[in-house]
Design an enzyme around this catalytic site. Structure first.
Site, PDB file in Angstrom:
ATOM      1  N   GLY A   9       0.820  -1.206   0.000  1.00  0.00           N
ATOM      2  CA  GLY A   9       0.000   0.000   0.000  1.00  0.00           C
ATOM      3  C   GLY A   9       0.858   1.263   0.000  1.00  0.00           C
ATOM      4  N   ASP A  31      -2.851 -12.931   6.119  1.00  0.00           N
ATOM      5  CA  ASP A  31      -4.105 -12.573   5.450  1.00  0.00           C
ATOM      6  C   ASP A  31      -5.079 -12.073   6.509  1.00  0.00           C
ATOM      7  OD1 ASP A  31      -6.472 -12.391   4.064  1.00  0.00           O
ATOM      8  OD2 ASP A  31      -6.213 -14.275   2.976  1.00  0.00           O
ATOM      9  N   ASP A  97     -11.814   9.386   6.670  1.00  0.00           N
ATOM     10  CA  ASP A  97     -12.898  10.368   6.791  1.00  0.00           C
ATOM     11  C   ASP A  97     -14.253   9.763   6.439  1.00  0.00           C
ATOM     12  OD1 ASP A  97     -13.485  11.570   3.649  1.00  0.00           O
ATOM     13  OD2 ASP A  97     -11.639  10.447   3.997  1.00  0.00           O
ATOM     14  N   TYR A 120     -17.903   0.618   3.207  1.00  0.00           N
ATOM     15  CA  TYR A 120     -16.496   0.847   3.551  1.00  0.00           C
ATOM     16  C   TYR A 120     -16.378   1.634   4.851  1.00  0.00           C
ATOM     17  CZ  TYR A 120     -11.831   2.954   3.380  1.00  0.00           C
ATOM     18  OH  TYR A 120     -10.570   3.386   3.703  1.00  0.00           O
TER      19      TYR A 120
END
Length: 281
Positions: A9, A31, A97, A120
């Site tokens: 990432g 994982d 946010d 999400y």
């Protein structure tokens, strides 16, 4: 030794440059869809602090895979937090946010009510709640609009599109603070070190770039600094529908960061660094 969940990432890649001697665990080793594996990794490593820079981040796909996203973003964080509590070490976790509904125009503070608009945001909020419930030392760092020279992000998308187009329609009614991944990585490390000495600083904090801007304004700045001749047409979010609803107001009040000696980074400086790294300027 610091243990970092995440390897590919944006923030994890920046962190590898800052602390190459830390241990980084990618999906190939742990994982997060198996929460107990995360807890086992922490106990076996016995680190001085844990930073979680891994997550299920496919915002739109999460609308169809909320159960999986909940395990990765929620249950795994609970397992991490409990393992850190048992070892008496701090956990620094990167949140978003998207736990807010994006209403109004005032910057959201860490204590404002959370009302996620989609799956999400709900799963990230579940992770926050699990960390707090564990009772160990922690910092939840909510951030927004992350960009870097790595992975997929708005800056790289705009540069790619500018190679073949001189006119782009970009949303103008979503306002927030673009945040360099490098700055997030630096903040996480500072907070992790500070919490080892002062666990009473545990809590929820906000960290986003300044000044606040719209996506359209951000795009214009990218093109200007990269010397790309692209006309940006401002459009409302309703003209660019997505499966998951985005918050219109992503402004974050970051004043509490002062407890760690941190302040909002200027995303324009970060943008110049990223564009230079990408060879775009």
């Amino acid at each position: 030794m610091i243990l970092v969940f995440g390897q590919t990432g944006q923030v994890a890649q920046e962190m590898q440059q800052l602390v190459p001697d830390a241990t980084f665990l990618g999906r190939d080793r742990v994982d997060l869809s198996e929460p107990e594996a995360a807890a086992t990794a922490i106990r076996e490593a016995n680190p001085s602090a844990v930073i979680n820079a891994a997550a299920y981040t496919a915002v739109d796909r999460a609308e169809e895979e909320e159960a999986l996203a909940k395990v990765v973003n929620g249950d795994a964080l609970g397992a991490m937090a409990e393992a850190c509590r048992d070892l008496g070490i701090p956990l620094v976790h990167i949140s978003t946010d998207y736990v807010f509904d994006g209403s109004g125009e005032r910057p959201f503070t860490p204590i404002d009510p959370t009302r996620p608009l989609g799956a999400y945001g709900r799963t990230k909020l579940a992770g926050e709640e699990a960390i707090r419930a564990a009772g160990g030392p922690y910092a939840i760092l909510r951030t927004s609009w992350v960009f870097s020279a790595h992975g997929a992000n708005f800056v790289k998308t705009m540069l790619r599109l500018s190679e073949s187009r001189d006119h782009l329609r970009v949303v103008a009614d979503q306002i927030g603070g673009p945040t360099p991944a490098r700055a997030i990585a630096e903040a996480c490390l500072t907070i992790a070190q500070d919490l080892q000495r002062a666990p009473e600083k545990s809590g929820v904090y906000h960290f986003s770039g300044a000044p606040d801007v719209s996506w359209a304004g951000f795009a214009r700045e990218i093109f200007a600094r990269a010397g790309r001749q692209v006309n940006v047409e401002e459009i409302p979010s309703t003209a660019y529908p997505t499966p998951a609803k985005r918050p219109l107001n992503s402004r974050l009040d970051c004043s509490d960061l002062a407890v760690f000696g941190l302040q909002r980074p200027d995303w324009r400086s970060g943008l110049d660094e990223v564009l230079t790294e990408l060879g775009a300027i």
